[in-house]
Design an enzyme around this catalytic site. Sequence first.
Site, PDB file in Angstrom:
ATOM      1  N   GLU A 191      18.853  28.535 -16.657  1.00  0.00           N
ATOM      2  CA  GLU A 191      17.642  29.359 -16.627  1.00  0.00           C
ATOM      3  C   GLU A 191      16.408  28.457 -16.691  1.00  0.00           C
ATOM      4  OE1 GLU A 191      18.457  33.681 -17.394  1.00  0.00           O
ATOM      5  OE2 GLU A 191      17.604  32.836 -19.210  1.00  0.00           O
ATOM      6  N   HIS A 194      18.628  31.830 -25.233  1.00  0.00           N
ATOM      7  CA  HIS A 194      17.670  32.313 -24.229  1.00  0.00           C
ATOM      8  C   HIS A 194      16.277  31.777 -24.582  1.00  0.00           C
ATOM      9  CE1 HIS A 194      15.127  34.892 -21.820  1.00  0.00           C
ATOM     10  NE2 HIS A 194      16.198  35.176 -21.095  1.00  0.00           N
TER      11      HIS A 194
END
Length: 253
Positions: free
Chosen positions: A157, A101
């Site tokens: 993302e 992430h």
Amino acid sequence: MSVADTPVPRRAVPRIVANWKMRGSTAAIDALVDMDRRAVTLPVALAICPPATLIAAARARLAAIAIGAQDVHGAPDGPFTGAISAGLAAEAGATFTIIGHVESRARTHPTPADLAAQIRTALSAGLDVLLCVGDVADLLACLPADTAFHRLSIAYEPPWAIGGADAAPIATISAMHDALRTALATLWGDAADDVPILYGGAVDAGGAAAILAAPQVDGVLIGRASLPAATFAALVDAATVSAAPLPLTELPA
Ligand code: PGA
């Protein structure tokens, strides 16, 4: 075995993964108990990634909602103060972990080799992996070619969308998911078709259905809109509008 451990075919149901980041509480888990009871009847697969300290409580209170870790270290154990190992996350009750992430990367500055080590260590500890990438080059740099792909999901993302006001345009999402799917196929051929590709970045109840309806989008990774439970429920309700009803024969047992 709980229903959360039951493998779900990629295209059977969209996946909605809530990343709580450094938020949440046992009360926030309790607020999901009703949704957890409904979850097996919903045409979506739900998961939450609470802070590591809440994984065990989430596992104890929730049955149908899968529980994931937000990150794990690349080493199985060792002198890494403040870090969580894949084995510890699995022992607490996680069945998968996010890796890569952008907010974790900003803190730990992993090299592609470090991310590959995290993927390998997580899989060895029995955790499935949800790998966040910003583009195809990022994917190919950190994904070991020998990864057990049936235990892998990808999240596209775009860093600029995470925490931002707007999700990426649908055309951008579709183009990147196509490119990621093609890249996976260069590694694993047709088998790569089974790897779910999620989108993450500023998804909310207003945008979730359109994103999930885009070709090659197999789910969404949600940050802010995953808490409180009422906001998450609104998003799940919006998302289920786009999902085909699940034939009873495909419901997890
Ligand atoms: P956001 O976060 O939904 O708050 O933009 C998404 C993410 O971090 O995956």
